[in-house]
Design an enzyme around this catalytic site. Structure first.
Site, PDB file in Angstrom:
ATOM      1  N   LYS A   1      -2.809  11.610  -2.411  1.00 37.29           N
ATOM      2  CA  LYS A   1      -2.123  10.739  -1.458  1.00 37.29           C
ATOM      3  C   LYS A   1      -3.057   9.634  -0.956  1.00 37.29           C
ATOM      4  CE  LYS A   1      -4.117  11.461   2.573  1.00 37.29           C
ATOM      5  NZ  LYS A   1      -4.070  11.469   4.020  1.00 37.29           N
TER       6      LYS A   1
ATOM      7  N   PRO B   1     -12.892   7.693   2.400  1.00 36.69           N
ATOM      8  CA  PRO B   1     -11.535   7.213   2.643  1.00 36.69           C
ATOM      9  C   PRO B   1     -10.555   8.382   2.677  1.00 36.69           C
ATOM     10  CG  PRO B   1     -12.154   6.832   0.360  1.00 36.69           C
ATOM     11  CD  PRO B   1     -13.376   7.401   1.039  1.00 36.69           C
ATOM     12  N   ASP B   2      -9.387   8.127   3.288  1.00 30.48           N
ATOM     13  CA  ASP B   2      -8.394   9.190   3.486  1.00 30.48           C
ATOM     14  C   ASP B   2      -7.461   9.220   2.277  1.00 30.48           C
ATOM     15  OD1 ASP B   2      -6.681  11.069   4.623  1.00 30.48           O
ATOM     16  OD2 ASP B   2      -5.696   9.617   5.947  1.00 30.48           O
ATOM     17  N   MET B   3      -7.900   9.913   1.200  1.00 25.96           N
ATOM     18  CA  MET B   3      -7.109   9.942  -0.035  1.00 25.96           C
ATOM     19  C   MET B   3      -7.282  11.254  -0.791  1.00 25.96           C
ATOM     20  SD  MET B   3      -9.322   6.948  -1.910  1.00 25.96           S
ATOM     21  CE  MET B   3      -8.777   7.304  -3.559  1.00 25.96           C
TER      22      MET B   3
ATOM     23  N   ASN C   1      -3.729   7.195   2.592  1.00 28.42           N
ATOM     24  CA  ASN C   1      -3.360   7.047   3.996  1.00 28.42           C
ATOM     25  C   ASN C   1      -2.200   6.064   4.119  1.00 28.42           C
ATOM     26  OD1 ASN C   1      -3.711   5.414   6.740  1.00 28.42           O
ATOM     27  ND2 ASN C   1      -4.527   7.456   7.041  1.00 28.42           N
TER      28      ASN C   1
END
Ligand code: SPV
Ligand code: MG
Length: 285
Positions: free
Chosen positions: A113, A50-52, A115
Site C-alpha cells: 500500500k 516512507p509509509d508503504m 500512504n
C-alpha cells in the site's frame, strides 16, 4: 462491549492522537487525549522510512507492547492492509489484541500500500469480496476478544466516488467489522459528509481529519464521528521542532542558544519517571 461500541452507545466523541512509541504515547496521555492511534505513518517515519508497507507486523507488535507499558489509554492499531495475506492479517490482529490493542484497523488497499496522501502514487484498492474475506479471517482470529475491528475504505482516496465508498462500508460491516473508517483526502472532501450520513448508523465511525483541517470537533461529531484521530501531528511536530532547534544549535554551538526551546531535564524526568523519586512509571506497576 468494545471501546468504540461504548463511545457510540454513549453518543460521545473521543479525541485520539497518533503516536509511534512509548514516550509519544505517554505525552498524548499527559496532554489529555482519550485514546491513542498507533499510526503506520508515524512508525514508518520514526524509522526514516516512507509509509508503504515497509514496516512489519513484529515491529508494530513491539511498539504496541512498548506503548501499553507507557500508557493506559485505549490503543487503536493501524494494521495497514494486514501485511499481505489473510493469514498475516489474522495473525497480526491476534498478536496486537493479545498485546493490549483496543482496536485493529485494516484498510482495503492492495499490498504494497501507499500512504493515502502520496497523491502522485497509484492508490490501488483490494477487490471488495477479497477484503471481506480478509475481515472474516480477522473476525475469527479475534473470537472471544473485546478488541474491535475497524474496516477502512480508501474508495474516496482512490477516486472511486461516494457510492463505492458507501457500498464498501456496508459490505465490510456485513463481513464483521465493528467500526468503519472512510479515509478522505482533498479530492474526497466534497462528498465526505454525504458518505458519512449513509454509514453512520451502521457502526461507530472513525475519522482522521488530516484533509479537514478547519473542521472543529463539533463539526466532525455532527458528521457522525465517534472518535477523531489527529493521526500525524506528533511526527510533524518532531520534524519541524527538531530541525529548528538543531539548526539553531549548529549555528550557535552552545547549549544556552536553545535551552529555552527544549524541555528541561526536570520535565523529561517527570515524563519518564525518576528512580530517586520512588515509582519508575511504566516499569513498576
Ligand atoms: C496513519 O496515520 O498511518 C494513517 C492515517 O493511516 S493517514 O496517514 O492519514 O492515512
Ligand atoms: Mg496508516
Amino acid at each position: 462491549m468494545g471501546y468504540l461500541a461504548s463511545l457510540k452507545k454513549a453518543d460521545t466523541c473521543a479525541l485520539a492522537v497518533g503516536v509511534h512509541n512509548g514516550i509519544t504515547a505517554r505525552l498524548g496521555e499527559r496532554c489529555g487525549f482519550d485514546a491513542l492511534w498507533l499510526s503506520s505513518l508515524e512508525v514508518s517515519a520514526s524509522m526514516a522510512l516512507p509509509d508503504m508497507n515497509l514496516i512489519t507486523m513484529t515491529e508494530v507488535a513491539d511498539r504496541v507492547r512498548e506503548i501499553r507499558r507507557a500508557s493506559g489509554l485505549p490503543l487503536l492499531v493501524d494494521a495497514d492492509n494486514g501485511y499481505g495475506s489473510d493469514e498475516l492479517a489474522a495473525r497480526s490482529a491476534y498478536e496486537f489484541a493479545r498485546s493490549g490493542a483496543a482496536g485493529v484497523c485494516l484498510e482495503d488497499k492492495v499490498f504494497p500500500k501507499r500512504n493515502s496522501f502520496y497523491e502522485d502514487d497509484e492508490q490501488a484498492l483490494e477487490d471488495t469480496q477479497r477484503f471481506c474475506h480478509r475481515l472474516r479471517a480477522v473476525r475469527s482470529a479475534l473470537a472471544g476478544s473485546d478488541t474491535e475491528i475497524i474496516a477502512r475504505t480508501e474508495a474516496l482516496v482512490a477516486d472511486r466516488g461516494p457510492a463505492e465508498a458507501i457500498r464498501r462500508a456496508r459490505a465490510y460491516r456485513e463481513a464483521g467489522a465493528d467500526a468503519l473508517f472512510v479515509q478522505v483526502t482533498a479530492r474526497g472532501v466534497d462528498a465526505y459528509r454525504g458518505v458519512l450520513a449513509e454509514v453512520r448508523d451502521l457502526a461507530p465511525i472513525v475519522v482522521v481529519p488530516t484533509a479537514l483541517a478547519t473542521w472543529s470537533l463539533g463539526d466532525l461529531q455532527a458528521a457522525g464521528a465517534s472518535v477523531v484521530i489527529y493521526a500525524n501531528a506528533v511526527i510533524r511536530t518532531i520534524v519541524k521542532t527538531v530541525t529548528e532547534v538543531l539548526t539553531d544549535l549548529r549555528a550557535e554551538p552552545r547549549l544556552a542558544t536553545v535551552e529555552d526551546d527544549i524541555a528541561s531535564l526536570e520535565d523529561l524526568f517527570d515524563v519518564t519517571g525518576h528512580p530517586l523519586r520512588g515509582k519508575v512509571s511504566g516499569v513498576v506497576p
